[in-house]
Design a protein around this motif. Structure first.
Motif, PDB file in Angstrom:
ATOM      1  N   THR A  89       0.829  -1.208   0.000  1.00 47.08           N
ATOM      2  CA  THR A  89       0.000   0.000   0.000  1.00 47.08           C
ATOM      3  C   THR A  89       0.860   1.254   0.000  1.00 47.08           C
ATOM      4  OG1 THR A  89      -1.753  -1.149   1.220  1.00 47.08           O
ATOM      5  CG2 THR A  89      -1.795   1.256   1.249  1.00 47.08           C
ATOM      6  N   ILE A  90       1.879   1.305   0.863  1.00 51.24           N
ATOM      7  CA  ILE A  90       2.695   2.516   0.975  1.00 51.24           C
ATOM      8  C   ILE A  90       3.541   2.742  -0.270  1.00 51.24           C
ATOM      9  CG2 ILE A  90       4.684   1.433   2.104  1.00 51.24           C
ATOM     10  CD1 ILE A  90       3.191   4.933   2.795  1.00 51.24           C
ATOM     11  N   LEU A  91       3.883   1.669  -0.978  1.00 52.38           N
ATOM     12  CA  LEU A  91       4.677   1.827  -2.197  1.00 52.38           C
ATOM     13  C   LEU A  91       3.946   2.644  -3.257  1.00 52.38           C
ATOM     14  CD1 LEU A  91       6.364  -1.696  -2.564  1.00 52.38           C
ATOM     15  CD2 LEU A  91       7.492   0.493  -2.095  1.00 52.38           C
ATOM     16  N   ASN A  92       2.639   2.701  -3.180  1.00 45.55           N
ATOM     17  CA  ASN A  92       1.864   3.506  -4.124  1.00 45.55           C
ATOM     18  C   ASN A  92       2.092   4.997  -3.924  1.00 45.55           C
ATOM     19  OD1 ASN A  92       0.663   1.204  -5.271  1.00 45.55           O
ATOM     20  ND2 ASN A  92      -0.950   1.185  -3.702  1.00 45.55           N
ATOM     21  N   GLY A 111      -8.750   1.486   4.345  1.00 36.44           N
ATOM     22  CA  GLY A 111      -8.015   1.041   3.165  1.00 36.44           C
ATOM     23  C   GLY A 111      -7.247   2.143   2.484  1.00 36.44           C
ATOM     24  N   SER A 112      -7.212   3.344   3.089  1.00 37.71           N
ATOM     25  CA  SER A 112      -6.521   4.460   2.448  1.00 37.71           C
ATOM     26  C   SER A 112      -5.371   4.972   3.306  1.00 37.71           C
ATOM     27  CB  SER A 112      -7.511   5.604   2.183  1.00 37.71           C
ATOM     28  OG  SER A 112      -8.010   6.107   3.409  1.00 37.71           O
ATOM     29  N   VAL A 113      -4.499   5.753   2.679  1.00 40.55           N
ATOM     30  CA  VAL A 113      -3.363   6.375   3.361  1.00 40.55           C
ATOM     31  C   VAL A 113      -3.512   7.883   3.227  1.00 40.55           C
ATOM     32  CG1 VAL A 113      -0.862   6.680   3.351  1.00 40.55           C
ATOM     33  CG2 VAL A 113      -1.840   4.420   2.973  1.00 40.55           C
ATOM     34  N   GLU A 114      -3.303   8.599   4.321  1.00 40.44           N
ATOM     35  CA  GLU A 114      -3.489  10.047   4.285  1.00 40.44           C
ATOM     36  C   GLU A 114      -2.458  10.750   5.162  1.00 40.44           C
ATOM     37  OE1 GLU A 114      -6.992  10.247   7.662  1.00 40.44           O
ATOM     38  OE2 GLU A 114      -7.553  10.017   5.538  1.00 40.44           O
TER      39      GLU A 114
END
Length: 306
Positions: free
Chosen positions: A257-260, A292-295
């Motif tokens: 996820t963080i690689l995005n 499911g998101s990163v902020e």
């Protein structure tokens, strides 16, 4: 001897000494040339060694009127085996001159050695003056490897000044102009900030140095270099990630996820004040996972000095 002859001899001697000093100074703006050969050590942690070597090189480059050339060469070090007995790096300097002749006049190397895992660390900073063949060194023992890094700056300056024979000619570290202070890190509050800190649950060590730099060692083995800036007249401190994006800097977020966010993530940043208790208290600007998101988020942090 009459007074005229006496003064002639004094003037001759003064001219001779001045000529010697001028031959030592280089043509490049009066700078002294120093060749940096890095760190000789039995430390097996290559990442930590790289950080140490880069730190020492940066501290040498901060000395006014010193032109420093990076001569780190693994081939020379691989063929060198006298670290246990070479207390002032003398035999290493001979090998370096033989394999990679330097124009000089100064050669610099550091030696960090620990006989056994339960013994103290020994650190030597050594400089060879090629004009007179003399080696100047300073040695100190430490209970902690990280203490070597926080203590290095003044010892490096001292041995370079001694070896150059320049006294105050090299001067102290170059003073930053108004626009350069934030680039190299601030000296304001350096004594209170320098040392080992804790407070990040994902990090095993936080090391801040007097030079305005530092690094964070994560539990997963990653190491982040940081720059340290005093702000508001020294009443607060800003600490900023210096390395490029690394997924390992976000251990609480799923790696895929963080690689995005590798292209869009801004450097992690801490803005803190020094509390009366001696702790650093403030906010950490980073990325967090929410569902499911990163902020982006500002997280409360407290660092405590060990």
């Amino acid at each position: 001897m009459n007074r005229n002859k006496f003064f002639k001899k004094v003037l001759f001697l003064a001219a001779f000494l001045c000529a010697g000093a001028l031959s030592f100074a280089q043509d490049d703006g009066g700078k002294f040339n120093l060749y940096y050969y890095g760190v000789l050590t039995n430390v097996n942690d290559q990442n930590m060694l790289n950080i140490t070597q880069d730190l020492f090189f940066a501290q040498l480059r901060g000395i006014q009127n010193l032109q420093t050339f990076d001569k780190r060469d693994d081939e020379i070090k691989d063929s060198y085996s006298d670290i246990q007995t070479d207390s002032n790096c003398g035999s290493f300097f001979e090998l370096a001159q033989e394999k990679s002749p330097s124009e000089g006049p100064l050669l610099f190397a550091a030696r960090i050695y620990r006989p056994r895992s339960d013994e103290k660390w020994s650190c030597v900073f050594a400089v060879k003056n090629l004009q007179n063949g003399q080696i100047f060194s300073t040695e100190k023992e430490y209970d902690s490897y990280y203490k070597i890094l926080t203590d290095a700056k003044l010892l490096i300056q001292r041995v370079v000044f001694d070896a150059s024979g320049s006294g105050g000619a090299l001067g102290q570290s170059a003073k930053a102009g108004p626009g350069a202070a934030r680039q190299d890190g601030a000296e304001v509050g350096a004594e209170s900030l320098a040392g080992t800190w804790s407070g990040e649950k994902s990090a095993s060590k936080i090391i801040l140095l007097r030079s305005g730099r530092g690094f964070i060692v994560f539990n997963n083995g990653a190491t982040m270099n940081v720059a340290v800036f005093a702000q508001d007249g020294g009443s607060s401190v800003r600490i900023v990630q210096r390395d490029k994006f690394n997924a390992s800097f976000y251990p609480d977020i799923d790696r895929q996820t963080i690689l995005n966010y590798a292209e869009s993530a801004t450097p992690i940043e801490w803005n803190m004040t020094l509390a009366s208790s001696g702790s650093l208290v403030g906010k950490k600007r980073t990325l967090v996972q929410s569902g499911g998101s990163v902020e982006p988020a500002s997280v409360d942090v407290t660092w405590t000095k060990k």
